[in-house]
Scaffold this motif. Structure first.
Motif, PDB file in Angstrom:
ATOM      1  N   ARG A 136      31.520 -25.999 102.295  1.00 35.14           N
ATOM      2  CA  ARG A 136      32.536 -26.812 101.631  1.00 35.14           C
ATOM      3  C   ARG A 136      32.610 -26.342 100.186  1.00 35.14           C
ATOM      4  O   ARG A 136      31.647 -26.466  99.442  1.00 35.14           O
ATOM      5  CB  ARG A 136      32.145 -28.281 101.725  1.00 35.14           C
ATOM      6  N   ASP A 190      37.788 -36.948 105.228  1.00 33.67           N
ATOM      7  CA  ASP A 190      36.745 -37.748 104.569  1.00 33.67           C
ATOM      8  C   ASP A 190      35.838 -38.344 105.613  1.00 33.67           C
ATOM      9  O   ASP A 190      36.273 -38.858 106.636  1.00 33.67           O
ATOM     10  CB  ASP A 190      37.384 -38.868 103.736  1.00 33.67           C
ATOM     11  N   GLY A 201      36.272 -30.072  97.170  1.00 31.07           N
ATOM     12  CA  GLY A 201      36.869 -31.259  97.793  1.00 31.07           C
ATOM     13  C   GLY A 201      36.910 -31.106  99.302  1.00 31.07           C
ATOM     14  O   GLY A 201      35.900 -30.842  99.934  1.00 31.07           O
TER      15      GLY A 201
END
Length: 182
Positions: free
Chosen positions: A142, A181, A145
């Motif tokens: 990652r 998310d 974000g």
């Protein structure tokens, strides 16, 4: 054909982004969606693979608090194989495992997928059947974000199911990932 691959990626991203999130934690959730492409790892022929993919986190895992966590997931992809001027469709689906730690943006990912390929001869190499199995191991990072990148080594073969030759193909695949998310 390049536009068809771009359109496929866009459709996968839009389709999965509109899916509802689970009501409570522990029910499973969409983990990520993305696109990947790569080349034959053995250097025999110029086989390429391009696909859109999605991963769904299943509610079962180990190590919920503090340390490393082993996640279970369902993986799926659709795309194309290309070699020596021949193009074919590939679709995969199957279970996977990932190992990650809170606060560390790196994830070890592996799994086994059942695959369907519309063409089984590329670069003069006969894969002997439209039903294949794909095993993979890779790393996802990652980077900013919801954006990530990944590398995957995968092996595709017919697992000698048809009693004929089982040549198999090894691929190096590179990914761009959009994380939902958690």
């Amino acid at each position: 054909m390049r536009y068809a691959v771009s359109l496929l990626y866009l459709l996968v991203i839009i389709g999965t982004a509109t899916l509802p999130a689970p009501a409570r934690a522990g029910e499973g959730s969409w983990e990520y969606v993305g696109g990947r492409g790569g080349i034959n790892a053995t250097g025999k022929g110029a086989l390429r693979e391009y696909e859109g993919f999605v991963a769904y986190l299943l509610p079962w895992g180990l190590g919920e608090h503090g340390g490393w966590r082993l996640n279970t997931k369902a993986n799926g992809s659709m795309g194309m194989l290309q070699g020596s001027g021949r193009y074919g469709f590939i679709a995969t689906m199957g279970p996977g495992l990932s190992l990650e730690s809170p606060g560390v943006p790196l994830e070890l990912d592996g799994g086994v997928n059942l695959a369907f390929i519309s063409q089984d001869v590329y670069d003069g190499r006969d894969l002997n059947g439209n039903l294949q199995f794909v095993t993979h191991i890779g790393l996802n990072l990652r980077v900013a974000g919801p954006i990530g990148v990944g590398y995957r080594f995968h092996h595709m073969s017919n697992a000698d199911l048809n009693g004929r030759q089982n040549p198999g193909v090894n691929m190096h695949l590179f990914s761009v990932i959009w994380y939902f998310d958690k």
